[in-house]
Design a protein around this motif. Structure first.
Motif, PDB file in Angstrom:
ATOM      1  N   THR A   1      42.325  42.110  45.307  1.00 21.66           N
ATOM      2  CA  THR A   1      42.554  40.667  45.252  1.00 21.66           C
ATOM      3  C   THR A   1      42.071  40.042  46.552  1.00 21.66           C
ATOM      4  O   THR A   1      42.002  40.707  47.590  1.00 21.66           O
ATOM      5  N   TYR A   2      41.754  38.789  46.480  1.00 18.54           N
ATOM      6  CA  TYR A   2      41.221  38.062  47.633  1.00 18.54           C
ATOM      7  C   TYR A   2      42.096  36.843  47.900  1.00 18.54           C
ATOM      8  O   TYR A   2      42.476  36.124  46.974  1.00 18.54           O
ATOM      9  N   THR A   3      42.418  36.615  49.151  1.00 19.45           N
ATOM     10  CA  THR A   3      43.149  35.423  49.546  1.00 19.45           C
ATOM     11  C   THR A   3      42.112  34.363  49.902  1.00 19.45           C
ATOM     12  O   THR A   3      41.277  34.558  50.778  1.00 19.45           O
ATOM     13  N   LYS A   4      42.176  33.231  49.188  1.00 19.18           N
ATOM     14  CA  LYS A   4      41.160  32.191  49.332  1.00 19.18           C
ATOM     15  C   LYS A   4      41.824  30.851  49.590  1.00 19.18           C
ATOM     16  O   LYS A   4      43.009  30.673  49.332  1.00 19.18           O
TER      17      LYS A   4
ATOM     18  N   CYS B   1      41.449  26.890  48.380  1.00 22.56           N
ATOM     19  CA  CYS B   1      40.846  26.073  47.320  1.00 22.56           C
ATOM     20  C   CYS B   1      39.925  25.020  47.935  1.00 22.56           C
ATOM     21  O   CYS B   1      40.299  24.313  48.872  1.00 22.56           O
ATOM     22  N   LYS B   2      38.722  24.909  47.390  1.00 20.12           N
ATOM     23  CA  LYS B   2      37.735  23.941  47.887  1.00 20.12           C
ATOM     24  C   LYS B   2      38.111  22.506  47.514  1.00 20.12           C
ATOM     25  O   LYS B   2      37.604  21.571  48.100  1.00 20.12           O
ATOM     26  N   ARG B   3      39.008  22.349  46.542  1.00 15.91           N
ATOM     27  CA  ARG B   3      39.363  21.008  46.080  1.00 15.91           C
ATOM     28  C   ARG B   3      40.637  20.477  46.736  1.00 15.91           C
ATOM     29  O   ARG B   3      40.644  19.367  47.239  1.00 15.91           O
ATOM     30  N   CYS B   4      41.707  21.288  46.744  1.00 14.97           N
ATOM     31  CA  CYS B   4      42.986  20.788  47.269  1.00 14.97           C
ATOM     32  C   CYS B   4      43.383  21.412  48.610  1.00 14.97           C
ATOM     33  O   CYS B   4      44.273  20.912  49.281  1.00 14.97           O
ATOM     34  N   GLY B   5      42.753  22.506  48.988  1.00 13.33           N
ATOM     35  CA  GLY B   5      43.046  23.135  50.275  1.00 13.33           C
ATOM     36  C   GLY B   5      44.194  24.131  50.249  1.00 13.33           C
ATOM     37  O   GLY B   5      44.553  24.683  51.294  1.00 13.33           O
ATOM     38  N   LYS B   6      44.808  24.373  49.077  1.00 12.11           N
ATOM     39  CA  LYS B   6      45.894  25.344  48.977  1.00 12.11           C
ATOM     40  C   LYS B   6      45.353  26.766  49.101  1.00 12.11           C
ATOM     41  O   LYS B   6      44.218  27.051  48.716  1.00 12.11           O
ATOM     42  N   THR B   7      46.188  27.659  49.623  1.00 13.99           N
ATOM     43  CA  THR B   7      45.847  29.080  49.679  1.00 13.99           C
ATOM     44  C   THR B   7      46.278  29.717  48.362  1.00 13.99           C
ATOM     45  O   THR B   7      47.370  29.443  47.866  1.00 13.99           O
ATOM     46  N   PHE B   8      45.429  30.548  47.786  1.00 14.45           N
ATOM     47  CA  PHE B   8      45.745  31.205  46.522  1.00 14.45           C
ATOM     48  C   PHE B   8      45.143  32.602  46.503  1.00 14.45           C
ATOM     49  O   PHE B   8      44.321  32.952  47.343  1.00 14.45           O
ATOM     50  N   THR B   9      45.577  33.409  45.544  1.00 17.32           N
ATOM     51  CA  THR B   9      45.074  34.766  45.397  1.00 17.32           C
ATOM     52  C   THR B   9      44.121  34.796  44.221  1.00 17.32           C
ATOM     53  O   THR B   9      44.455  34.335  43.126  1.00 17.32           O
TER      54      THR B   9
ATOM     55  N   LYS C   1      41.211  37.043  41.797  1.00 14.02           N
ATOM     56  CA  LYS C   1      40.828  38.377  41.346  1.00 14.02           C
ATOM     57  C   LYS C   1      39.349  38.643  41.562  1.00 14.02           C
ATOM     58  O   LYS C   1      38.927  39.790  41.592  1.00 14.02           O
ATOM     59  N   MET C   2      38.562  37.576  41.682  1.00 13.59           N
ATOM     60  CA  MET C   2      37.121  37.733  41.869  1.00 13.59           C
ATOM     61  C   MET C   2      36.701  37.103  43.192  1.00 13.59           C
ATOM     62  O   MET C   2      37.251  36.088  43.614  1.00 13.59           O
ATOM     63  N   LYS C   3      35.695  37.687  43.804  1.00 15.13           N
ATOM     64  CA  LYS C   3      35.231  37.245  45.109  1.00 15.13           C
ATOM     65  C   LYS C   3      34.619  35.843  45.055  1.00 15.13           C
ATOM     66  O   LYS C   3      34.735  35.065  46.001  1.00 15.13           O
ATOM     67  N   GLN C   4      33.961  35.475  43.957  1.00 14.55           N
ATOM     68  CA  GLN C   4      33.263  34.202  43.874  1.00 14.55           C
ATOM     69  C   GLN C   4      34.142  33.018  43.467  1.00 14.55           C
ATOM     70  O   GLN C   4      33.663  31.893  43.399  1.00 14.55           O
ATOM     71  N   THR C   5      35.435  33.218  43.215  1.00 16.54           N
ATOM     72  CA  THR C   5      36.336  32.137  42.831  1.00 16.54           C
ATOM     73  C   THR C   5      36.449  31.123  43.967  1.00 16.54           C
ATOM     74  O   THR C   5      36.646  31.496  45.112  1.00 16.54           O
ATOM     75  N   ARG C   6      36.323  29.823  43.628  1.00 15.35           N
ATOM     76  CA  ARG C   6      36.367  28.785  44.661  1.00 15.35           C
ATOM     77  C   ARG C   6      37.559  27.851  44.521  1.00 15.35           C
ATOM     78  O   ARG C   6      37.922  27.183  45.476  1.00 15.35           O
ATOM     79  N   PHE C   7      38.173  27.771  43.327  1.00 14.27           N
ATOM     80  CA  PHE C   7      39.250  26.821  43.095  1.00 14.27           C
ATOM     81  C   PHE C   7      40.511  27.542  42.637  1.00 14.27           C
ATOM     82  O   PHE C   7      40.449  28.549  41.935  1.00 14.27           O
ATOM     83  N   CYS C   8      41.694  26.985  43.021  1.00 13.03           N
ATOM     84  CA  CYS C   8      42.958  27.549  42.554  1.00 13.03           C
ATOM     85  C   CYS C   8      43.091  27.270  41.057  1.00 13.03           C
ATOM     86  O   CYS C   8      42.324  26.501  40.483  1.00 13.03           O
ATOM     87  N   HIS C   9      44.085  27.870  40.431  1.00 10.51           N
ATOM     88  CA  HIS C   9      44.246  27.770  38.985  1.00 10.51           C
ATOM     89  C   HIS C   9      44.404  26.317  38.539  1.00 10.51           C
ATOM     90  O   HIS C   9      43.796  25.887  37.554  1.00 10.51           O
TER      91      HIS C   9
END
Length: 89
Positions: A5-8, A10-18, A20-28
């Protein structure tokens, strides 16, 4: 076997989220809104294209009737003219 898992952030709201894929840019919660926005923009663009195409068909039909032909006959005449131009070159 555990998935990585990757801790990222969110490019839209700035929240930290986990993720499953490296290329994910936005939270759920933002991913759905982002996707809906893209679909809406694409739909509006597609609607303009279809509308323009219908105007072209309508104009061609009106032009054909003005020359005493059906739409198919008129388009056939236009096509013949194009073929002659291509063959002459």
């Amino acid at each position: 076997m555990e998935r990585k898992t990757y801790t990222k952030v969110c490019k839209r709201c700035g929240k930290t989220f986990t993720a499953k894929m490296k290329q994910t840019r936005f939270c759920h919660s933002c991913a759905g809104a982002q996707c809906a926005g893209r679909k809406k923009a694409h739909g509006e663009e597609r609607g303009k294209h279809v509308k323009n195409n219908m105007e072209g068909l309508t104009n061609a039909s009106i032009e054909a009737r003005a020359h005493g032909m059906t739409y198919g006959q008129w388009m056939g005449q236009k096509y013949k003219g194009r073929v002659k131009v291509y063959r002459e070159e």
